[in-house]
Write a protein that holds these residues in place. Structure first.
Motif, PDB file in Angstrom:
ATOM      1  N   GLU A   1       0.828  -1.207   0.000  1.00 59.02           N
ATOM      2  CA  GLU A   1       0.000   0.000   0.000  1.00 59.02           C
ATOM      3  C   GLU A   1       0.861   1.255   0.000  1.00 59.02           C
ATOM      4  OE1 GLU A   1      -2.736  -0.254   3.278  1.00 59.02           O
ATOM      5  OE2 GLU A   1      -3.853  -1.886   2.345  1.00 59.02           O
ATOM      6  N   LYS A   2       1.956   1.235   0.750  1.00 63.98           N
ATOM      7  CA  LYS A   2       2.850   2.400   0.797  1.00 63.98           C
ATOM      8  C   LYS A   2       3.530   2.637  -0.554  1.00 63.98           C
ATOM      9  CE  LYS A   2       4.039   2.066   5.690  1.00 63.98           C
ATOM     10  NZ  LYS A   2       3.849   3.417   6.186  1.00 63.98           N
ATOM     11  N   LEU A   3       3.711   1.552  -1.331  1.00 63.04           N
ATOM     12  CA  LEU A   3       4.378   1.648  -2.626  1.00 63.04           C
ATOM     13  C   LEU A   3       3.392   1.751  -3.789  1.00 63.04           C
ATOM     14  CD1 LEU A   3       7.116  -1.065  -2.044  1.00 63.04           C
ATOM     15  CD2 LEU A   3       7.484   1.402  -2.162  1.00 63.04           C
ATOM     16  N   TYR A   4       2.101   1.693  -3.480  1.00 62.88           N
ATOM     17  CA  TYR A   4       1.052   1.754  -4.508  1.00 62.88           C
ATOM     18  C   TYR A   4       1.171   0.615  -5.521  1.00 62.88           C
ATOM     19  CZ  TYR A   4       0.835   6.390  -2.478  1.00 62.88           C
ATOM     20  OH  TYR A   4       0.761   7.424  -1.584  1.00 62.88           O
ATOM     21  N   ILE A   5       1.444  -0.589  -4.991  1.00 61.26           N
ATOM     22  CA  ILE A   5       1.548  -1.782  -5.833  1.00 61.26           C
ATOM     23  C   ILE A   5       0.773  -2.918  -5.169  1.00 61.26           C
ATOM     24  CG2 ILE A   5       3.766  -1.138  -6.851  1.00 61.26           C
ATOM     25  CD1 ILE A   5       5.092  -3.052  -4.846  1.00 61.26           C
ATOM     26  N   SER A   6       0.767  -4.078  -5.803  1.00 62.46           N
ATOM     27  CA  SER A   6       0.054  -5.229  -5.244  1.00 62.46           C
ATOM     28  C   SER A   6       0.930  -5.984  -4.239  1.00 62.46           C
ATOM     29  CB  SER A   6      -0.359  -6.184  -6.357  1.00 62.46           C
ATOM     30  OG  SER A   6       0.776  -6.796  -6.911  1.00 62.46           O
ATOM     31  N   ARG A   7       0.259  -6.708  -3.343  1.00 65.61           N
ATOM     32  CA  ARG A   7       0.966  -7.546  -2.386  1.00 65.61           C
ATOM     33  C   ARG A   7       1.766  -8.618  -3.117  1.00 65.61           C
ATOM     34  NH1 ARG A   7       1.052 -12.288  -1.107  1.00 65.61           N
ATOM     35  NH2 ARG A   7      -0.853 -12.767  -2.234  1.00 65.61           N
ATOM     36  N   GLN A   8       1.244  -9.075  -4.247  1.00 66.76           N
ATOM     37  CA  GLN A   8       1.923 -10.104  -5.020  1.00 66.76           C
ATOM     38  C   GLN A   8       3.290  -9.629  -5.517  1.00 66.76           C
ATOM     39  OE1 GLN A   8      -1.276  -9.265  -5.298  1.00 66.76           O
ATOM     40  NE2 GLN A   8      -2.477 -11.143  -5.112  1.00 66.76           N
TER      41      GLN A   8
ATOM     42  N   ASP B   1      11.499  -1.704  -9.885  1.00 69.81           N
ATOM     43  CA  ASP B   1      12.136  -0.725 -10.765  1.00 69.81           C
ATOM     44  C   ASP B   1      12.778   0.358  -9.903  1.00 69.81           C
ATOM     45  OD1 ASP B   1      10.111   1.108 -10.018  1.00 69.81           O
ATOM     46  OD2 ASP B   1       8.905   0.621 -11.771  1.00 69.81           O
ATOM     47  N   ILE B   2      13.512   1.227 -10.521  1.00 72.39           N
ATOM     48  CA  ILE B   2      14.288   2.229  -9.782  1.00 72.39           C
ATOM     49  C   ILE B   2      13.396   3.156  -8.958  1.00 72.39           C
ATOM     50  CG2 ILE B   2      14.415   3.888 -11.684  1.00 72.39           C
ATOM     51  CD1 ILE B   2      17.263   3.094  -9.230  1.00 72.39           C
ATOM     52  N   ASP B   3      12.216   3.491  -9.465  1.00 73.79           N
ATOM     53  CA  ASP B   3      11.312   4.364  -8.711  1.00 73.79           C
ATOM     54  C   ASP B   3      10.884   3.707  -7.402  1.00 73.79           C
ATOM     55  OD1 ASP B   3      11.410   6.314 -10.685  1.00 73.79           O
ATOM     56  OD2 ASP B   3       9.677   5.477 -11.747  1.00 73.79           O
ATOM     57  N   LYS B   4      10.611   2.406  -7.457  1.00 75.95           N
ATOM     58  CA  LYS B   4      10.201   1.676  -6.250  1.00 75.95           C
ATOM     59  C   LYS B   4      11.378   1.513  -5.294  1.00 75.95           C
ATOM     60  CE  LYS B   4       6.032   1.272  -7.680  1.00 75.95           C
ATOM     61  NZ  LYS B   4       5.254   2.467  -7.539  1.00 75.95           N
ATOM     62  N   LEU B   5      12.581   1.357  -5.824  1.00 72.82           N
ATOM     63  CA  LEU B   5      13.760   1.273  -4.964  1.00 72.82           C
ATOM     64  C   LEU B   5      13.966   2.569  -4.192  1.00 72.82           C
ATOM     65  CD1 LEU B   5      16.335  -0.587  -7.231  1.00 72.82           C
ATOM     66  CD2 LEU B   5      15.305  -1.434  -5.121  1.00 72.82           C
ATOM     67  N   ILE B   6      13.727   3.683  -4.848  1.00 70.47           N
ATOM     68  CA  ILE B   6      13.857   4.983  -4.184  1.00 70.47           C
ATOM     69  C   ILE B   6      12.810   5.111  -3.075  1.00 70.47           C
ATOM     70  CG2 ILE B   6      13.597   7.479  -4.513  1.00 70.47           C
ATOM     71  CD1 ILE B   6      14.862   7.006  -7.345  1.00 70.47           C
ATOM     72  N   LEU B   7      11.575   4.708  -3.370  1.00 74.27           N
ATOM     73  CA  LEU B   7      10.525   4.742  -2.342  1.00 74.27           C
ATOM     74  C   LEU B   7      10.866   3.816  -1.177  1.00 74.27           C
ATOM     75  CD1 LEU B   7       7.174   4.830  -4.354  1.00 74.27           C
ATOM     76  CD2 LEU B   7       8.060   6.583  -2.830  1.00 74.27           C
ATOM     77  N   LEU B   8      11.385   2.639  -1.478  1.00 72.60           N
ATOM     78  CA  LEU B   8      11.783   1.710  -0.415  1.00 72.60           C
ATOM     79  C   LEU B   8      12.853   2.328   0.478  1.00 72.60           C
ATOM     80  CD1 LEU B   8      11.932  -1.670  -2.359  1.00 72.60           C
ATOM     81  CD2 LEU B   8      10.468  -1.177  -0.386  1.00 72.60           C
TER      82      LEU B   8
END
Length: 56
Positions: A23-30, A43-50
């Motif tokens: 939910e914090k990353l705006y993606i699915s649990r899967q 992807d790089i955008d999600k790595l930055i959010l992480l």
């Protein structure tokens, strides 16, 4: 330590479920599950959010 192992450890250390992190990353649990099973990578955008979520 692999990315998958690191992600799982960080998630557990921060008391987050896969669903809560998704939910914090705006993606699915899967997607989180696939990352933790080493079946895919974010992807790089999600790595930055992480990095912001886990302050690393």
């Amino acid at each position: 330590m692999t990315f998958a192992e690191s992600l799982k450890r960080l998630r557990h250390d921060n008391s987050l479920t896969q669903n809560e992190l998704a939910e914090k990353l705006y993606i699915s649990r899967q997607s989180i599950s696939k990352w933790e099973l080493n079946k895919s990578y974010p992807d790089i955008d999600k790595l930055i959010l992480l990095s912001k979520i886990f302050d690393i």
